[in-house]
Scaffold this active site. Structure first.
Site, PDB file in Angstrom:
ATOM      1  N   TYR A 148       0.854  -1.353   0.105  1.00  0.00           N
ATOM      2  CA  TYR A 148       0.003  -0.040  -0.082  1.00  0.00           C
ATOM      3  C   TYR A 148       0.739   1.147   0.067  1.00  0.00           C
ATOM      4  O   TYR A 148       1.904   1.459   0.756  1.00  0.00           O
ATOM      5  CB  TYR A 148      -0.822  -0.071   1.269  1.00  0.00           C
ATOM      6  CG  TYR A 148      -1.892   1.270   1.429  1.00  0.00           C
ATOM      7  CD1 TYR A 148      -2.590   1.554   0.411  1.00  0.00           C
ATOM      8  CD2 TYR A 148      -1.527   2.030   2.447  1.00  0.00           C
ATOM      9  CE1 TYR A 148      -3.475   2.534   0.720  1.00  0.00           C
ATOM     10  CE2 TYR A 148      -2.326   3.264   2.511  1.00  0.00           C
ATOM     11  CZ  TYR A 148      -3.478   3.436   1.738  1.00  0.00           C
ATOM     12  OH  TYR A 148      -4.082   4.663   1.717  1.00  0.00           O
ATOM     13  N   ASP A 243       9.511   3.089  -0.535  1.00  0.00           N
ATOM     14  CA  ASP A 243       8.173   3.759   0.324  1.00  0.00           C
ATOM     15  C   ASP A 243       8.661   3.255   1.668  1.00  0.00           C
ATOM     16  O   ASP A 243       8.193   2.195   2.304  1.00  0.00           O
ATOM     17  CB  ASP A 243       6.878   3.047  -0.251  1.00  0.00           C
ATOM     18  CG  ASP A 243       5.939   3.803   0.687  1.00  0.00           C
ATOM     19  OD1 ASP A 243       6.183   4.310   1.609  1.00  0.00           O
ATOM     20  OD2 ASP A 243       4.839   3.433   0.505  1.00  0.00           O
ATOM     21  N   LYS A 271       4.803   9.159   8.778  1.00  0.00           N
ATOM     22  CA  LYS A 271       4.565   8.527  10.122  1.00  0.00           C
ATOM     23  C   LYS A 271       5.489   9.128  11.283  1.00  0.00           C
ATOM     24  O   LYS A 271       5.532  10.143  11.577  1.00  0.00           O
ATOM     25  CB  LYS A 271       4.695   7.070   9.977  1.00  0.00           C
ATOM     26  CG  LYS A 271       3.478   6.434   9.223  1.00  0.00           C
ATOM     27  CD  LYS A 271       3.271   5.203   9.018  1.00  0.00           C
ATOM     28  CE  LYS A 271       2.364   4.629   8.165  1.00  0.00           C
ATOM     29  NZ  LYS A 271       1.021   4.581   8.512  1.00  0.00           N
TER      30      LYS A 271
END
Ligand code: PLP
Length: 433
Positions: A148, A243, A271
């Site tokens: 994702y 990523d 994050k």
């Protein structure tokens, strides 16, 4: 106990929320659809614990989906945020804190010489794809099934976690043309990547990969997989995009690339670098990043990007991560937990895999290690659903989907880790009785 029992305030709030917020949630996985039942509403979180609106306390293994690496509301982070906020929440202009946080990140990740701050992981990956296309003049990107990368149209193809949970790997509203240039390959299948590149390598701008996949549970890269991607990118002139929105500063200082010593062309972060505030970034070599506006022709901007409050949270959080043997301690705790959960399951003859790296871990109810999205789908998700509610009842806050990784913080001490393992043993006991 049933899902909604004794959660009267959560139930009331959820009913009200559904009147004015679509599905009652601001992000789909929060709706608890994968585990059935209604979501629990949170009142506050502190350290390793989260407290719901009905006065219950839980040990948290979600950590706001990764950012809370120093625990919730760490006094130093809160102090930095409050101090910054007193001088203004957002200027829409340059501030010194941007350079300070960028310098920490650039100092930690050798593949990044220059970066651009954005507000979410989605923006970071979306911009990375645009940059790769701008720099190579090519259209196609390769992504892996079950990875994702946020919800940009071009990347919402065979995405993991929330998309898998909802059974909508391809979202409605994403046009065929938006994903026409997105090629999907099975995670850990280097041969499949090579074969795609043999066919259309000269059209591939980038290969995007979660270096450790955390959106189909916790899936480590096979030996040689990431280096193989690096080599293939070099051979075909495609850019390698790591990523590291989830793994960045989570599995090691910098990110997973520092552990395996592989330099991607573009790195996406999010994050942890915002310590709980909406901060993300993408970066790479100075030469490559010169494509980005105002230096180059690739446009990308943001009203709130690099805002002083987010920067302050990031600086304070990374400052704490830099102290002592932070990642060694974190890794030991996560490994103890992963091992403890696995042996608790084994005591009851439950087939379960577990793994961890730094402050990230995962479990999978399967009789062999998960290598790819097919394995992740083959897990016993009904068993996970029961485990989730049993653990919640015993005061452990797990991600509400079997497709998600779990996170520990530096304030998850021995006591919390043992309490979680004991709760798991009790859960397995009651599930098997
Ligand atoms: N990339 C990865 C690996 C992620 O795990 C996520 C979110 O979980 C994203 C990108 C998207 O980040 P955001 O939710 O901040 O848009």
């Amino acid at each position: 106990m049933s899902a909604g029992e004794d959660r009267s305030r959560s139930a009331v709030l959820f009913a009200r929320a559904q009147e004015v917020i679509v599905g009652g949630v601001s992000s789909p996985v929060r709706a608890f659809r994968a585990v059935g039942g209604d979501p629990v509403f949170v009142e506050r979180a502190e350290g390793a614990r989260i407290y719901d609106v009905d006065g219950r306390e839980y040990i948290d293994l979600v950590g706001s989906w990764g950012p809370a690496i120093v625990g919730h509301a760490h006094p130093k982070v809160v102090e930095a945020v409050c101090e910054a906020a007193e001088s203004g929440l957002s200027f829409g202009a340059c501030c010194a804190a941007e350079e300070e946080l960028a310098a920490i990140i650039v100092g930690a990740i050798p593949s990044i010489e220059v970066l651009r701050f954005v507000n979410s992981g989605t923006e970071a990956t979306m911009s990375a794809v645009r940059l790769a296309r701008a720099a190579t003049g090519r259209d196609k990107v390769i992504k892996f099934q079950g990875c994702y990368h946020g919800h940009a149209d071009a990347l919402l193809v065979s995405a993991g976690s929330g998309a898998s949970t909802l059974g909508t790997p391809d979202s409605a509203g994403v046009t065929a043309s938006a994903v026409r240039d997105t090629l999907q390959v099975s995670y850990n299948d280097l041969e499949a990547v090579a074969s795609v590149l043999t066919r259309c390598g000269k059209d591939v701008a980038a290969i995007l990969v979660e270096p450790v996949a955390g959106n189909m549970g916790f899936v480590a890269p096979a030996d040689g997989f990431l280096q193989g991607l690096r080599d293939l990118c070099d051979e075909y002139g495609s850019l390698l995009v790591f990523d590291e929105v989830m793994t960045g500063f989570r599995v090691a200082w910098g990110g997973f690339q520092n552990i395996v010593n592989i330099k991607p062309d573009i790195t996406c972060l999010g994050k942890v670098i915002g310590g709980g505030m909406p901060v993300a970034a993408y970066g790479g070599s100075r030469e490559l990043m010169q494509q980005v506006s105002p230096l180059g022709p690739m446009y990308q901007a943001g009203t709130l990007s690099g805002n002083p409050v987010g920067m302050a949270a990031g600086i304070a959080t990374l400052g704490l991560c830099q102290s002592g043997a932070f990642y060694e301690d974190l890794g030991r705790r996560a490994a103890t937990l992963a091992g403890g959960l696995k042996s608790a399951a084994a005591d009851y003859d439950i087939a379960m895999q577990s793994g961890s790296l730094g402050g990230m871990l995962g479990i999978a109810f399967l009789d062999h290690p998960v290598r790819d999205f097919k394995d992740a789908q083959a897990c016993d998700h009904e068993l996970f659903r029961r485990f989730f509610w049993e653990m919640l009842r015993r005061g452990v806050w797990l991600p509400p989907s079997g497709y998600e990784a779990m996170f520990v913080s530096c304030v998850h001490g021995e006591q919390e880790i043992q309490a979680i393992i004991e709760a798991a043993m009790a859960c397995f006991g009651s599930m098997c009785s």
